[in-house]
Write a protein that holds these residues in place. Structure first.
Motif, PDB file in Angstrom:
ATOM      1  N   PHE A 131       3.963   4.232  -8.252  1.00 14.12           N
ATOM      2  CA  PHE A 131       3.617   5.133  -6.602  1.00 14.12           C
ATOM      3  C   PHE A 131       5.452   5.550  -6.938  1.00 14.12           C
ATOM      4  O   PHE A 131       6.341   4.582  -6.412  1.00 14.12           O
ATOM      5  N   THR A 132       5.927   7.208  -6.904  1.00 13.00           N
ATOM      6  CA  THR A 132       6.701   7.593  -6.318  1.00 13.00           C
ATOM      7  C   THR A 132       6.516   8.085  -5.087  1.00 13.00           C
ATOM      8  O   THR A 132       5.440   9.403  -5.160  1.00 13.00           O
ATOM      9  N   VAL A 133       7.378   7.412  -4.257  1.00 18.75           N
ATOM     10  CA  VAL A 133       7.336   8.348  -2.963  1.00 18.75           C
ATOM     11  C   VAL A 133       8.431   9.022  -2.630  1.00 18.75           C
ATOM     12  O   VAL A 133       9.467   8.596  -3.091  1.00 18.75           O
ATOM     13  N   MET A 134       8.632  10.151  -2.406  1.00 18.57           N
ATOM     14  CA  MET A 134      10.096  11.256  -1.736  1.00 18.57           C
ATOM     15  C   MET A 134       9.358  11.275  -0.634  1.00 18.57           C
ATOM     16  O   MET A 134       8.725  12.324  -0.055  1.00 18.57           O
ATOM     17  N   SER A 163      -4.600   5.844   1.330  1.00 20.16           N
ATOM     18  CA  SER A 163      -4.972   6.847   1.757  1.00 20.16           C
ATOM     19  C   SER A 163      -4.178   6.724   3.441  1.00 20.16           C
ATOM     20  O   SER A 163      -3.319   8.459   3.958  1.00 20.16           O
ATOM     21  N   ILE A 164      -3.964   5.441   3.824  1.00 18.42           N
ATOM     22  CA  ILE A 164      -2.371   5.672   5.045  1.00 18.42           C
ATOM     23  C   ILE A 164      -1.054   6.169   4.308  1.00 18.42           C
ATOM     24  O   ILE A 164      -0.379   6.989   5.080  1.00 18.42           O
ATOM     25  N   VAL A 165      -1.197   5.443   3.215  1.00 15.75           N
ATOM     26  CA  VAL A 165       0.849   5.313   2.879  1.00 15.75           C
ATOM     27  C   VAL A 165       0.484   7.231   2.416  1.00 15.75           C
ATOM     28  O   VAL A 165       1.419   7.676   3.100  1.00 15.75           O
ATOM     29  N   HIS A 166      -0.469   8.001   1.963  1.00 14.57           N
ATOM     30  CA  HIS A 166      -0.550   9.444   1.549  1.00 14.57           C
ATOM     31  C   HIS A 166       0.173  10.312   2.945  1.00 14.57           C
ATOM     32  O   HIS A 166       0.640  10.836   3.320  1.00 14.57           O
ATOM     33  N   LYS A 167      -0.982  10.110   4.248  1.00 11.37           N
ATOM     34  CA  LYS A 167      -1.033  10.858   5.755  1.00 11.37           C
ATOM     35  C   LYS A 167      -0.069   9.740   5.840  1.00 11.37           C
ATOM     36  O   LYS A 167       1.189  11.255   6.686  1.00 11.37           O
ATOM     37  N   VAL A 168       1.222   8.797   6.004  1.00  8.81           N
ATOM     38  CA  VAL A 168       2.503   8.859   6.728  1.00  8.81           C
ATOM     39  C   VAL A 168       3.537   9.615   5.613  1.00  8.81           C
ATOM     40  O   VAL A 168       4.329  10.266   6.477  1.00  8.81           O
ATOM     41  N   VAL A 169       3.866   9.437   4.602  1.00 11.10           N
ATOM     42  CA  VAL A 169       4.119  10.386   3.473  1.00 11.10           C
ATOM     43  C   VAL A 169       4.491  12.063   4.276  1.00 11.10           C
ATOM     44  O   VAL A 169       5.257  12.558   4.300  1.00 11.10           O
ATOM     45  N   PHE A 185       7.698   1.558  -6.969  1.00 12.54           N
ATOM     46  CA  PHE A 185       6.646   0.814  -6.838  1.00 12.54           C
ATOM     47  C   PHE A 185       6.070   1.021  -8.654  1.00 12.54           C
ATOM     48  O   PHE A 185       5.531   1.476  -9.249  1.00 12.54           O
ATOM     49  N   LYS A 186       6.858   0.055  -9.362  1.00 15.14           N
ATOM     50  CA  LYS A 186       6.106   0.420 -10.745  1.00 15.14           C
ATOM     51  C   LYS A 186       5.108  -1.233 -11.386  1.00 15.14           C
ATOM     52  O   LYS A 186       6.167  -1.960 -11.548  1.00 15.14           O
ATOM     53  N   ASN A 221       2.415  -1.990   1.838  1.00 20.69           N
ATOM     54  CA  ASN A 221       1.402  -1.419   0.344  1.00 20.69           C
ATOM     55  C   ASN A 221       1.450  -1.124  -0.883  1.00 20.69           C
ATOM     56  O   ASN A 221       0.491  -1.523  -1.736  1.00 20.69           O
ATOM     57  N   LEU A 222       2.354  -0.188  -0.916  1.00 20.94           N
ATOM     58  CA  LEU A 222       2.928  -0.214  -1.961  1.00 20.94           C
ATOM     59  C   LEU A 222       3.077  -1.833  -3.190  1.00 20.94           C
ATOM     60  O   LEU A 222       2.329  -1.800  -4.207  1.00 20.94           O
ATOM     61  N   LEU A 223       3.863  -1.993  -2.478  1.00 21.04           N
ATOM     62  CA  LEU A 223       4.437  -3.532  -3.015  1.00 21.04           C
ATOM     63  C   LEU A 223       2.882  -4.669  -3.098  1.00 21.04           C
ATOM     64  O   LEU A 223       2.836  -4.753  -4.096  1.00 21.04           O
ATOM     65  N   SER A 224       2.427  -4.560  -1.198  1.00 25.03           N
ATOM     66  CA  SER A 224       1.268  -5.297  -1.926  1.00 25.03           C
ATOM     67  C   SER A 224       0.461  -4.897  -3.015  1.00 25.03           C
ATOM     68  O   SER A 224      -0.569  -5.479  -3.726  1.00 25.03           O
TER      69      SER A 224
END
Length: 181
Positions: A174-177, A148-154, A110-111, A80-83
């Motif tokens: 977008f930075t995922v920790m 919202s799916i990204v947020h939930k999975v993280v 992902f910048k 999702n983030l790359l897309s």
């Protein structure tokens, strides 16, 4: 009018489908050891056609990192983030992916150099069915559910996600920790 309609529908869906507490959802994770960099490299390879088609430059700094997590669900996050980075970018623009390992966590960024978003959009970007009402978002077809799916999975992985962005073609990051274990 369209924005008001989506807002009303989103509100109705939230009433019908309230978010469940974390402990009621954590059981859906199928956790195991997996190699994050291998997964992201495969994803990049699968998007090469789109990167070439749009004359984009993709660079990456991806370390060899293994974590304990649900690889299938995290694949959805990276996809999702790359897309989105490709979709909301312009021709001849850039996308940068960075995977870093820290003591107890990893960060994946992902910048892009796309249109960016203003403060009001950033406040709502992880809400279900939220889409910014701009000419750029109207050219793309999506449901408004991806982030919202990204947020939930993280969240299910006890991680966090941050977005940095400025409108005026400054792009977004977008930075995922995520915890390593």
């Amino acid at each position: 009018m369209r924005k008001e309609f989506i807002s009303n529908i989103s509100h109705d869906i939230h009433l019908l489908l309230p978010p469940a507490p974390f402990d009621q959802e954590a059981h859906i994770l199928k956790v195991g050891e997996y190699n994050v960099d291998r997964q992201i490299r495969r994803l990049i390879h699968s998007y090469e056609w789109k990167i070439d088609l749009n004359n984009l430059m993709l660079s990456h700094d991806i370390l060899d990192v293994e974590i304990t997590a649900d690889g299938a669900l995290l694949d959805t996050v990276w996809d999702n983030l790359l897309s989105n980075a490709l979709k909301y970018n312009s021709t001849f623009a850039e996308v940068e992916i960075e995977l870093m390992e820290h003591k107890n966590e990893i960060t994946v960024s992902f910048k892009d150099t796309g249109v960016g978003m203003d403060v009001a959009v950033k406040q709502h970007v992880f809400e279900r069915i939220y889409r910014e009402d701009t000419a750029n978002s109207q050219r793309t077809r999506d449901s408004g559910l991806g982030l919202s799916i990204v947020h939930k999975v993280v969240f299910l992985h006890r991680g966090g996600i941050d977005v940095e962005s400025n409108q005026n073609d400054q792009g977004s990051t977008f930075t995922v920790m995520l915890p390593k274990r």
